[in-house]
Design an enzyme around this catalytic site. Structure first.
Site, mmCIF file in Angstrom:
data_model
loop_
_atom_site.group_PDB
_atom_site.id
_atom_site.type_symbol
_atom_site.label_atom_id
_atom_site.label_comp_id
_atom_site.label_asym_id
_atom_site.label_seq_id
_atom_site.Cartn_x
_atom_site.Cartn_y
_atom_site.Cartn_z
ATOM 1 N N HIS A 188 -8.347 -0.954 0.777
ATOM 2 C CA HIS A 188 -7.368 -2.003 0.510
ATOM 3 C C HIS A 188 -8.168 -3.282 0.246
ATOM 4 O O HIS A 188 -9.110 -3.576 0.981
ATOM 5 C CB HIS A 188 -6.475 -2.266 1.727
ATOM 6 C CG HIS A 188 -5.806 -1.051 2.291
ATOM 7 N ND1 HIS A 188 -4.446 -0.857 2.243
ATOM 8 C CD2 HIS A 188 -6.305 0.037 2.938
ATOM 9 C CE1 HIS A 188 -4.135 0.277 2.842
ATOM 10 N NE2 HIS A 188 -5.252 0.849 3.275
ATOM 11 N N ARG A 225 7.708 -11.020 4.757
ATOM 12 C CA ARG A 225 7.319 -10.865 6.156
ATOM 13 C C ARG A 225 8.059 -11.899 6.984
ATOM 14 O O ARG A 225 8.117 -13.071 6.620
ATOM 15 C CB ARG A 225 5.800 -11.034 6.325
ATOM 16 C CG ARG A 225 4.994 -10.004 5.563
ATOM 17 C CD ARG A 225 3.503 -10.199 5.714
ATOM 18 N NE ARG A 225 2.758 -9.256 4.881
ATOM 19 C CZ ARG A 225 1.434 -9.222 4.784
ATOM 20 N NH1 ARG A 225 0.699 -10.083 5.478
ATOM 21 N NH2 ARG A 225 0.837 -8.351 4.003
ATOM 22 N N LYS A 267 -12.490 -4.180 8.510
ATOM 23 C CA LYS A 267 -12.341 -4.978 7.298
ATOM 24 C C LYS A 267 -13.434 -6.042 7.210
ATOM 25 O O LYS A 267 -14.057 -6.414 8.210
ATOM 26 C CB LYS A 267 -10.974 -5.658 7.260
ATOM 27 C CG LYS A 267 -10.711 -6.610 8.422
ATOM 28 C CD LYS A 267 -9.353 -7.285 8.319
ATOM 29 C CE LYS A 267 -9.113 -8.239 9.482
ATOM 30 N NZ LYS A 267 -7.897 -9.056 9.294
ATOM 31 N N HIS A 291 -5.715 -1.240 -4.499
ATOM 32 C CA HIS A 291 -6.053 -0.106 -3.652
ATOM 33 C C HIS A 291 -6.951 0.815 -4.459
ATOM 34 O O HIS A 291 -6.614 1.209 -5.574
ATOM 35 C CB HIS A 291 -4.796 0.611 -3.175
ATOM 36 C CG HIS A 291 -3.944 -0.276 -2.307
ATOM 37 N ND1 HIS A 291 -2.879 -0.995 -2.801
ATOM 38 C CD2 HIS A 291 -4.039 -0.597 -0.993
ATOM 39 C CE1 HIS A 291 -2.344 -1.705 -1.823
ATOM 40 N NE2 HIS A 291 -3.030 -1.487 -0.723
ATOM 41 N N CYS A 307 0.790 -1.233 0.000
ATOM 42 C CA CYS A 307 0.000 0.000 0.000
ATOM 43 C C CYS A 307 0.828 1.291 0.000
ATOM 44 O O CYS A 307 0.483 2.217 -0.757
ATOM 45 C CB CYS A 307 -1.020 -0.006 1.135
ATOM 46 S SG CYS A 307 -0.505 -0.804 2.645
ATOM 47 N N ASP A 335 -2.899 -7.574 -4.580
ATOM 48 C CA ASP A 335 -3.403 -6.360 -3.946
ATOM 49 C C ASP A 335 -4.162 -5.485 -4.921
ATOM 50 O O ASP A 335 -3.917 -5.514 -6.132
ATOM 51 C CB ASP A 335 -2.217 -5.539 -3.415
ATOM 52 C CG ASP A 335 -2.102 -5.603 -1.906
ATOM 53 O OD1 ASP A 335 -3.106 -5.896 -1.253
ATOM 54 O OD2 ASP A 335 -1.002 -5.368 -1.395
ATOM 55 N N GLN A 377 1.268 -10.859 -3.280
ATOM 56 C CA GLN A 377 -0.030 -10.396 -2.794
ATOM 57 C C GLN A 377 -0.842 -9.845 -3.959
ATOM 58 O O GLN A 377 -0.384 -8.962 -4.675
ATOM 59 C CB GLN A 377 0.175 -9.306 -1.741
ATOM 60 C CG GLN A 377 -1.096 -8.866 -1.055
ATOM 61 C CD GLN A 377 -1.436 -9.730 0.146
ATOM 62 O OE1 GLN A 377 -0.750 -10.695 0.425
ATOM 63 N NE2 GLN A 377 -2.490 -9.387 0.829
#
Length: 633
Positions: free
Chosen positions: A506, A358, A460, A380, A329, A378, A376
């Site tokens: 997100h 991570r 979320k 946004h 992000c 992802d 990921q």
């Protein structure tokens, strides 16, 4: 006087007495394993000494199973104490679908020892030892466990702030525990010990490695056997086992937690990403890519430094501190800020297949399901406050298409609210939680609330997939964020010519691409749908004499974007067919003298068997009719 909660009647006033006796009077004791008094858990042997509401806890309920499993953990520890008197006990909680106990044993044990432990548990259960609660002053409890040599219990008690602690005794076994528990050991009947593992005391790699024994328990034998059958099926579907058998991926000792994808595994990942790109383009997303390493100041500004740095990796470039990104992000935000945005640009949907790192403890790494490096999926979304609900709904419908229509998963949704370590004001959180809740309700989506489990920057919605054997996997998420736009001073120029603050969403759908790959391996037990299969067709020439014709067939299939290989080994046809079945290849085609003479092939489909001889073009037509979202079918 006391009130008894009965689902079939109004509140009933009752006289005081033991919980069990009260429930017996109203014939509500048969399925109960414990109870609640004014919302507080109590044993059935507890005496009612206050006014309020009494609730029976059914053994088959989620709360009841938790109590049965916790009691089973104590019974297992009692069995270990009986068989290994020199054992020292750590903690033994109930967990989802079971329980475990961490112990320091005088000798190492393997899973071969579990039947012996189970046998001792059954013996102790039959003796119906009362499970009795006892309250001691903290100092008394410390002295008691010191005398018994239980150093781990002493350590735990010393950290308790209360002046008193509760113990539970069953025969010679005594444990530190809040409870509640079933009344006696004979109530623990339907259990199974499952596995043996190692676990550092208190999860700290600097501490001693203890022996952790896992088990499960249920309220009835049928439920236990159903669960055991599911576990056996899960073993057969283990993505690590199938991944090795089908040569899809490996985890090498030189890269613990960092998957290596082999050619066939990459073929599947490439098709997944091709599908991902196609469906996102159709839904108005643009794709971006952000750097793997970014200046530490970015992560301080985003809040990840305060909330996530223990899970991050760091490096230096030109003597300046940098961090390897754990999330995409902040990089995406910099792209948003790279130019002035207008309200006409919104909603702006930026998607990224970003590789993130991570730090995970070595003890929790698990194949593709828990890794240190993953991709990921992802996205946004930047929108005006008025656009938020419609964007959330759009993500929900996109999830439904991918999960249900493409991969055949059932799924449930969960709304997670503000956690303790959150950023931002209560007002912002209330607005964000309300937006998510209204989007769920307006689309008639079923969901449950998970209090306090939101991200540190916003609430979320999580999507939990259910696979073909009933397991659930958390994959997709939608997170509504007012904090990042504030921290990075994101703006857009409104219709009034003034600057306004966008709302940021997100979201992931597949989640970790690697983890989703692992889920698919287990969902399909390696028998991937035709469009995902790494090899779609294997050609089986009966002998070397027919290789040239097989290569001709191969060239025609490849020209139609069909993934095909030739089994050119000098083996009998039966073995070639069996090997293709073991590799779970969707189609195979036998090629012999008859096929060459008639310019045909003899195809077989992995579940339907022989399809009959046909021309090469007819075979291609059959393959092109297979469901393939990449061909918009």
């Amino acid at each position: 006087m006391f009130e008894l909660k009965n689902a079939n009647e109004d509140m009933i006033e009752i006289e005081s007495g033991s919980v069990l006796n009260v429930l017996k009077r109203w014939e509500m004791h048969k399925e109960a394993v414990a109870a609640k008094i004014n919302g507080r858990y109590v044993d059935l042997s507890a005496e009612i000494a206050e006014s309020g509401l009494l609730e029976a806890i059914d053994g088959a309920s989620e709360e009841g199973l938790d109590i049965i499993r916790h009691s089973a953990a104590h019974l297992m520890a009692q069995a270990f104490q009986s068989l290994y008197p020199e054992a020292h006990f750590g903690i033994g909680p109930s967990i989802k679908n079971g329980f475990y106990y961490d112990m320091e044993l005088p000798e190492s044990i393997s899973e071969e020892a579990l039947p012996k432990i189970e046998k001792e548990m059954k013996r102790l259960a039959k003796r119906a030892f009362p499970i009795e609660r006892q309250i001691l002053k903290k100092e008394e409890a410390i002295a008691f466990f010191k005398e018994r040599g239980e150093k781990y219990k002493v350590e735990l008690i010393e950290e308790i702030e209360d002046g008193t602690v509760s113990l539970y005794r069953q025969g010679d076994y005594v444990d530190l525990c809040r409870g509640p528990h079933v009344p006696n050991t004979s109530w623990i009947k339907h259990f199974k010990l499952l596995s043996v593992a190692g676990a550092y005391w208190r999860g700290d790699e600097k501490n001693i490695m203890l022996t952790r024994v896992y088990g499960t328990a249920f309220a009835d034998e049928e439920s236990l056997q159903t669960y055991i059958t599911r576990l056996e099926e899960a073993k057969n579907r283990d993505h690590r086992k199938i991944g090795k058998e089908l040569d899809l991926f490996s985890i090498q000792p030189e890269g613990p937690g960092f998957p290596f994808f082999h050619p066939k595994g990459m073929a599947i990942l490439n098709k997944l990403t091709e599908f991902w790109r196609q469906v996102h383009e159709k839904n108005g997303y643009c794709e971006i890519r952000t750097p793997l390493i970014l200046d530490r100041s970015l992560w301080i500004r985003s809040g990840h430094w305060d909330h996530y740095r223990d899970n991050m990796y760091f490096t230096e470039i030109d003597e300046m501190p940098f961090a390897i990104k754990p999330m995409n992000c902040p990089g995406g935000i910099l792209i948003y800020k790279s130019q002035i945005r207008s309200y006409r640009d919104l909603p702006l949907r930026m998607a990224e297949l970003g590789i993130v790192h991570r730090h995970e403890r070595s003890g929790v790494l698990h194949g593709l399901m828990r890794v240190r490096c993953f991709t990921q999926d992802d996205a946004h979304l930047y929108c005006t406050p008025e656009q938020v609900k419609d964007e959330i709904k759009g993500i929900m419908y996109l999830c439904q298409y991918i999960y249900r229509d493409i991969f055949g998963f059932k799924y449930t949704m969960e709304l997670s609210t503000r956690p303790e370590n959150s950023m931002g004001s209560e007002e912002q959180w209330n607005i964000a939680e309300t937006a998510l809740k209204e989007a769920l309700e307006e689309t008639n989506m079923q969901y449950r609330v998970n209090p306090g489990d939101g991200a540190f920057y916003g609430p979320k919605i999580d999507f939990h997939l259910e696979d073909c054997i009933g397991r659930t996997w958390q994959c997709g998420t939608i997170q509504l964020d007012f904090q990042m736009p504030e921290k990075f001073d994101l703006t857009f120029v409104g219709a009034d010519g003034k600057e306004h603050r966008p709302v940021m969403l997100h979201r992931t759908i597949l989640g970790s691409l690697e983890r989703f790959f692992g889920i698919l391996i287990e969902q399909f037990a390696g028998a991937f749908p035709y469009w995902l299969a790494p090899v779609q067709v294997r050609l089986l020439p009966i002998s070397e004499d027919f290789l040239d014709y097989a290569r001709l067939v191969q060239a025609k299939l490849v020209a139609n974007n069909i993934r095909v290989e030739i089994d050119s080994r000098d083996e009998k046809l039966g073995k070639k067919i069996r090997d293709a079945q073991i590799q779970k290849i969707p189609y195979m085609a036998v090629i012999g003298e008859k096929e060459v003479a008639s310019d045909q092939v003899a195809p077989r489909e992995r579940s339907r068997g022989d399809l009959g001889a046909m021309s090469i073009n007819s075979f291609i037509d059959v393959l092109m009719e297979e469901k393939n979202p990449l061909l918009n079918k």
